[in-house]
Design an enzyme around this catalytic site. Structure first.
Site, PDB file in Angstrom:
ATOM      1  N   LYS A  64      43.442  31.829  30.019  1.00 49.81           N
ATOM      2  CA  LYS A  64      44.096  30.544  29.769  1.00 49.81           C
ATOM      3  C   LYS A  64      43.980  30.068  28.323  1.00 49.81           C
ATOM      4  O   LYS A  64      44.830  29.319  27.838  1.00 49.81           O
ATOM      5  CB  LYS A  64      43.509  29.472  30.697  1.00 49.81           C
ATOM      6  CG  LYS A  64      43.856  29.645  32.162  1.00 49.81           C
ATOM      7  CD  LYS A  64      45.282  29.226  32.453  1.00 49.81           C
ATOM      8  CE  LYS A  64      45.560  29.165  33.941  1.00 49.81           C
ATOM      9  NZ  LYS A  64      46.928  28.695  34.226  1.00 49.81           N
ATOM     10  N   SER A 315      41.790  38.276  35.378  1.00 51.22           N
ATOM     11  CA  SER A 315      42.200  37.048  34.703  1.00 51.22           C
ATOM     12  C   SER A 315      41.057  36.139  34.271  1.00 51.22           C
ATOM     13  O   SER A 315      41.227  35.356  33.335  1.00 51.22           O
ATOM     14  CB  SER A 315      43.166  36.264  35.587  1.00 51.22           C
ATOM     15  OG  SER A 315      42.539  35.871  36.796  1.00 51.22           O
TER      16      SER A 315
END
Length: 335
Positions: A64, A315
């Protein structure tokens, strides 16, 4: 400029490989060039050659930071001075908070009360004001838009923003630049920012590489949207993969997923936990439940591609270690 006008302008823009390469230049020296890890036991188990792109080693512990920082750097001087706001289950909030700290931009993050404590603590530690809400009674988008209007803050959503998508696409760009040709790329999917950016980059560089998105069975809105070609939603899905609890794909990410992604699949809660523990044991790295979604599809046999060269995006790694005992005793877990 009003939030509505800003959103209209953002929606009218597509994201291209040019945007992703420009983002990579912006992020140079700021984001970590995360490692690519291989495992002989994984290769043997899958009968393929697997390359794990480990964004759990990224700043703030997840991919992110790429999209958040790319978006923050492109704000006007006035927007940077006034500050930004976002909503997040944790990882995007941490990314916005750290990016704001580095760029001297005030940040506010709206987070659910049940977000992992480790993510709440880190977001505050990076300097953000954290506003908690009840997921059962409050619409986070409406709450955040109201606060943005009231405080005159710029809203940077966690996935439905072209600058965020372009930043996330640098994940796949780095992987391909390092390992070369791939037959298959597996990417987790929540709101679709990561998979959109990664699919755009992959199709531009490796047109024959298939891109497949993976989400939890309990939060299968993107999979249903992909197959029905109509945007589907899910309300507060009770999945341990908190990063995939988004209600739906976005106005920008939905058409990008339809255009660039080849397939979507789902994995069970028990598969997520088994895969997380397997990768902890074999790769010797800490990965959060959302972070193993793509790997779970491969290791649990949902996707099989013997002899293929496969990229798998891990991720993030922001798991609350104090909750591991609870995960192991959950009704979803079985060896």
């Amino acid at each position: 400029m009003s939030i509505e006008n800003t959103q209209a302008i953002l929606t009218s823009h597509s994201v291209t490989i040019t945007d992703i390469k420009a983002a990579q230049q912006r992020l140079l020296g700021i984001v970590h060039h995360t490692p690519v890890i291989t495992s002989s036991s994984v290769n043997e188990r899958t009968q393929s050659q697997v390359f794990f792109k480990c964004e759990n080693f990224q700043r703030t512990g997840a991919f992110k930071f790429r999209g958040a920082y790319n978006a923050l750097t492109q704000l006007s001087t006035e927007q940077k001075k006034t500050g930004v706001i976002t909503y997040s289950s944790g990882n995007h909030g941490q990314a916005i908070a750290l990016g704001g700290k580095l760029l001297n931009i005030p940040t506010t993050v709206v987070m659910p009360e049940d977000a992992p404590p480790v993510k709440q603590t880190a977001t505050r530690a990076y300097g953000a004001e954290v506003i908690l809400y009840n997921r059962q009674t409050t619409n986070r988008e409406e709450l955040t838009k109201g606060l943005a209007h009231e405080r005159q803050l710029t809203l940077i959503p966690p996935y439905d923003h072209p600058h965020v998508i372009a930043g996330q696409g640098t994940t796949a760009l780095e992987l391909i630049q390092e390992v070369g040709e791939l037959d298959l790329l597996l990417v987790c999917c929540g709101g679709g920012g990561l998979i959109s950016g990664c699919a755009i980059a992959t199709k531009a560089l490796l047109p024959n590489c298939r891109v497949i998105g993976v989400e939890p069975e309990l939060a299968d809105d993107a999979t249903r949207s992909f197959y029905s070609k109509t945007l589907q939603t899910v309300h507060n899905p009770n999945t341990i993969a908190d990063g995939a609890r988004t209600p739906s794909l976005g106005k920008i990410t939905f058409p990008l997923v339809l255009e660039y992604v080849d397939d979507m699949v789902t994995v069970s809660e028990s598969a997520i936990i088994r895969t997380m523990l397997f990768l902890w044991e074999r790769l010797k790295i800490v990965i959060e439940p959302t972070g193993v979604l793509a790997a779970a599809a491969l290791l649990e046999g949902v996707i099989t591609a013997p002899g293929a060269k496969i990229g798998v995006i891990i991720s993030g790694g922001n798991v609350d270690l104090s909750q591991i005992g609870e995960l192991l005793t959950t009704r979803y877990y079985s060896r």
